[in-house]
Scaffold this motif. Sequence first.
Motif, PDB file in Angstrom:
ATOM      1  N   ASN A  82     -20.072  -8.666  92.439  1.00 49.82           N
ATOM      2  CA  ASN A  82     -19.025  -9.062  93.383  1.00 49.82           C
ATOM      3  C   ASN A  82     -18.012 -10.019  92.761  1.00 49.82           C
ATOM      4  O   ASN A  82     -16.866 -10.098  93.211  1.00 49.82           O
ATOM      5  N   LYS A  83     -18.436 -10.724  91.715  1.00 48.00           N
ATOM      6  CA  LYS A  83     -17.538 -11.675  91.061  1.00 48.00           C
ATOM      7  C   LYS A  83     -16.649 -11.019  90.000  1.00 48.00           C
ATOM      8  O   LYS A  83     -15.704 -11.646  89.512  1.00 48.00           O
ATOM      9  N   LEU A  84     -16.958  -9.773  89.656  1.00 47.31           N
ATOM     10  CA  LEU A  84     -16.162  -9.092  88.643  1.00 47.31           C
ATOM     11  C   LEU A  84     -14.786  -8.729  89.195  1.00 47.31           C
ATOM     12  O   LEU A  84     -14.656  -8.254  90.320  1.00 47.31           O
ATOM     13  N   ASP A  85     -13.773  -8.918  88.377  1.00 45.36           N
ATOM     14  CA  ASP A  85     -12.408  -8.581  88.780  1.00 45.36           C
ATOM     15  C   ASP A  85     -12.125  -7.124  88.415  1.00 45.36           C
ATOM     16  O   ASP A  85     -11.346  -6.817  87.505  1.00 45.36           O
ATOM     17  N   VAL A  86     -12.793  -6.222  89.119  1.00 43.86           N
ATOM     18  CA  VAL A  86     -12.624  -4.790  88.873  1.00 43.86           C
ATOM     19  C   VAL A  86     -12.415  -4.068  90.203  1.00 43.86           C
ATOM     20  O   VAL A  86     -12.785  -4.573  91.267  1.00 43.86           O
ATOM     21  N   GLU A  87     -11.846  -2.883  90.116  1.00 43.61           N
ATOM     22  CA  GLU A  87     -11.621  -2.084  91.308  1.00 43.61           C
ATOM     23  C   GLU A  87     -12.937  -1.511  91.822  1.00 43.61           C
ATOM     24  O   GLU A  87     -13.913  -1.370  91.066  1.00 43.61           O
ATOM     25  N   ASP A  88     -12.953  -1.174  93.112  1.00 44.44           N
ATOM     26  CA  ASP A  88     -14.162  -0.612  93.713  1.00 44.44           C
ATOM     27  C   ASP A  88     -14.593   0.672  93.011  1.00 44.44           C
ATOM     28  O   ASP A  88     -15.791   0.947  92.883  1.00 44.44           O
ATOM     29  N   SER A  89     -13.628   1.449  92.555  1.00 45.50           N
ATOM     30  CA  SER A  89     -13.962   2.703  91.878  1.00 45.50           C
ATOM     31  C   SER A  89     -14.762   2.448  90.606  1.00 45.50           C
ATOM     32  O   SER A  89     -15.664   3.223  90.252  1.00 45.50           O
ATOM     33  N   ALA A  90     -14.460   1.345  89.907  1.00 43.59           N
ATOM     34  CA  ALA A  90     -15.198   0.991  88.695  1.00 43.59           C
ATOM     35  C   ALA A  90     -16.610   0.522  89.036  1.00 43.59           C
ATOM     36  O   ALA A  90     -17.577   0.873  88.347  1.00 43.59           O
ATOM     37  N   LEU A  91     -16.739  -0.273  90.107  1.00 37.10           N
ATOM     38  CA  LEU A  91     -18.065  -0.706  90.542  1.00 37.10           C
ATOM     39  C   LEU A  91     -18.922   0.483  90.944  1.00 37.10           C
ATOM     40  O   LEU A  91     -20.127   0.531  90.656  1.00 37.10           O
ATOM     41  N   ASN A  92     -18.294   1.460  91.591  1.00 40.59           N
ATOM     42  CA  ASN A  92     -19.036   2.643  92.015  1.00 40.59           C
ATOM     43  C   ASN A  92     -19.594   3.416  90.834  1.00 40.59           C
ATOM     44  O   ASN A  92     -20.668   4.022  90.924  1.00 40.59           O
ATOM     45  N   LEU A  93     -18.873   3.396  89.717  1.00 42.44           N
ATOM     46  CA  LEU A  93     -19.366   4.084  88.520  1.00 42.44           C
ATOM     47  C   LEU A  93     -20.677   3.474  88.053  1.00 42.44           C
ATOM     48  O   LEU A  93     -21.568   4.182  87.566  1.00 42.44           O
ATOM     49  N   LEU A  94     -20.803   2.163  88.188  1.00 40.62           N
ATOM     50  CA  LEU A  94     -22.045   1.488  87.813  1.00 40.62           C
ATOM     51  C   LEU A  94     -23.145   1.752  88.835  1.00 40.62           C
ATOM     52  O   LEU A  94     -24.275   2.120  88.480  1.00 40.62           O
ATOM     53  N   LEU A  95     -22.816   1.579  90.099  1.00 40.50           N
ATOM     54  CA  LEU A  95     -23.826   1.684  91.158  1.00 40.50           C
ATOM     55  C   LEU A  95     -24.311   3.122  91.360  1.00 40.50           C
ATOM     56  O   LEU A  95     -25.501   3.349  91.562  1.00 40.50           O
ATOM     57  N   TYR A  96     -23.393   4.068  91.306  1.00 42.46           N
ATOM     58  CA  TYR A  96     -23.780   5.457  91.561  1.00 42.46           C
ATOM     59  C   TYR A  96     -24.599   6.063  90.422  1.00 42.46           C
ATOM     60  O   TYR A  96     -25.242   7.093  90.596  1.00 42.46           O
ATOM     61  N   ARG A  97     -24.560   5.411  89.254  1.00 36.60           N
ATOM     62  CA  ARG A  97     -25.374   5.905  88.132  1.00 36.60           C
ATOM     63  C   ARG A  97     -26.836   5.477  88.270  1.00 36.60           C
ATOM     64  O   ARG A  97     -27.708   5.999  87.575  1.00 36.60           O
ATOM     65  N   LEU A  98     -27.113   4.527  89.158  1.00 33.38           N
ATOM     66  CA  LEU A  98     -28.483   4.051  89.346  1.00 33.38           C
ATOM     67  C   LEU A  98     -29.283   5.030  90.197  1.00 33.38           C
ATOM     68  O   LEU A  98     -28.737   5.677  91.103  1.00 33.38           O
ATOM     69  N   SER A  99     -30.577   5.112  89.916  1.00 32.67           N
ATOM     70  CA  SER A  99     -31.481   5.969  90.686  1.00 32.67           C
ATOM     71  C   SER A  99     -32.442   5.110  91.497  1.00 32.67           C
ATOM     72  O   SER A  99     -32.799   3.998  91.088  1.00 32.67           O
ATOM     73  N   GLY A 100     -32.851   5.639  92.653  1.00 36.67           N
ATOM     74  CA  GLY A 100     -33.811   4.935  93.498  1.00 36.67           C
ATOM     75  C   GLY A 100     -34.892   5.878  93.994  1.00 36.67           C
ATOM     76  O   GLY A 100     -35.037   7.000  93.486  1.00 36.67           O
TER      77      GLY A 100
END
Length: 343
Positions: A171-189
């Motif tokens: 949340n503290k990273l100065d990046v767009e939501d689309s970039a955060l999604n690239l990190l989060l969507y690559r995770l598996s649960g």
Amino acid sequence: MYIQQILLQIFHKFGGERSVSAGFHLLKGKRSGQTIQDVGNFNLHSFFGLTPKLTKEKYMEHADQLIDLGYATYRDEQYFILTNTGLEVFEKSKSMHFNGWYYRGNEHIFFKRLSLVVQSLSYSVQETKSFAPIQKDEDIQLWVKNFLVKNNYKSDTFYHAIRLEISDSLNKLDVEDSALNLLLYRLSGFNTPGWTWQQLAREQNRSLLDVQLAYIEALHMWLDALYEEPKHYLSQLAEGVRIEQLLTESSQKTANLFQQGFTLEQIATLRRLKESTIEDHFVEMAMTMPQFPLGQFVASQDVEAIVHAVKQENSKKLKVLREAVPELSYFQIRLILAAKGEI
């Protein structure tokens, strides 16, 4: 396109003094003397080694696209330069935050560890012991196993703490939501596989390479933040990821002998290498070692003369600088350029 923006940034820094292939070797992370020298002379640390698997054919496709768009052209059939239109596009492009020189692909080790930790915890919470690990690398599996055991992964404290660290740091990273999604969507649960690159590319309507580059940039920014503001658990996952020993293995051997008092000529004899090879090592040392004794090789007034010549001629070509300061050797000029960084 992301890759086009990167190429515009690279060749703007080259200033029309390098061939189109120089950008390819930079992005591939080639450990040659010329590419290492380019990194230091033109301050291109950010882009070093970003795409080690990029083929020359694919790279040239993107370079040719710059020409087709009118952004770049060839000068003297050798040098790849930006046109006035390309310069205008460059000026309007956003700044990028890669850190290739210090990660060199190791950012993927961090994410592999993280993804397996997240997957393991998601199954543990569901009290399911058996699952197919998302990471097949046995070294990663062993590292994660030790990490989980060491941190008492079955405790609620650990589970909530690492979730908080992930959300808080992202949340503290100065990046767009689309970039955060690239990190989060690559995770598996638990029974939820991470997205493939193809799925992400379709979702964001971008090319596969652009998506992967945006992902790497976000990952570099995340790692930089973790090194600046360490987290208890995430910083453990980042251990050993940042490159601290910047010299190549061969250059480090030369550096060790130099620190023992051997001269360049003696080192070449001891190592049974050409003096030109050892000179390459010294240039790399000058670029990466803050305390490199430049004064042992060139007088301070000559350093100032080269700095002045670079600004006067608006060039870092060795031939141009040698003509401006003929009393210095090419090796001495290379050392000065390497030690002084972006003049």
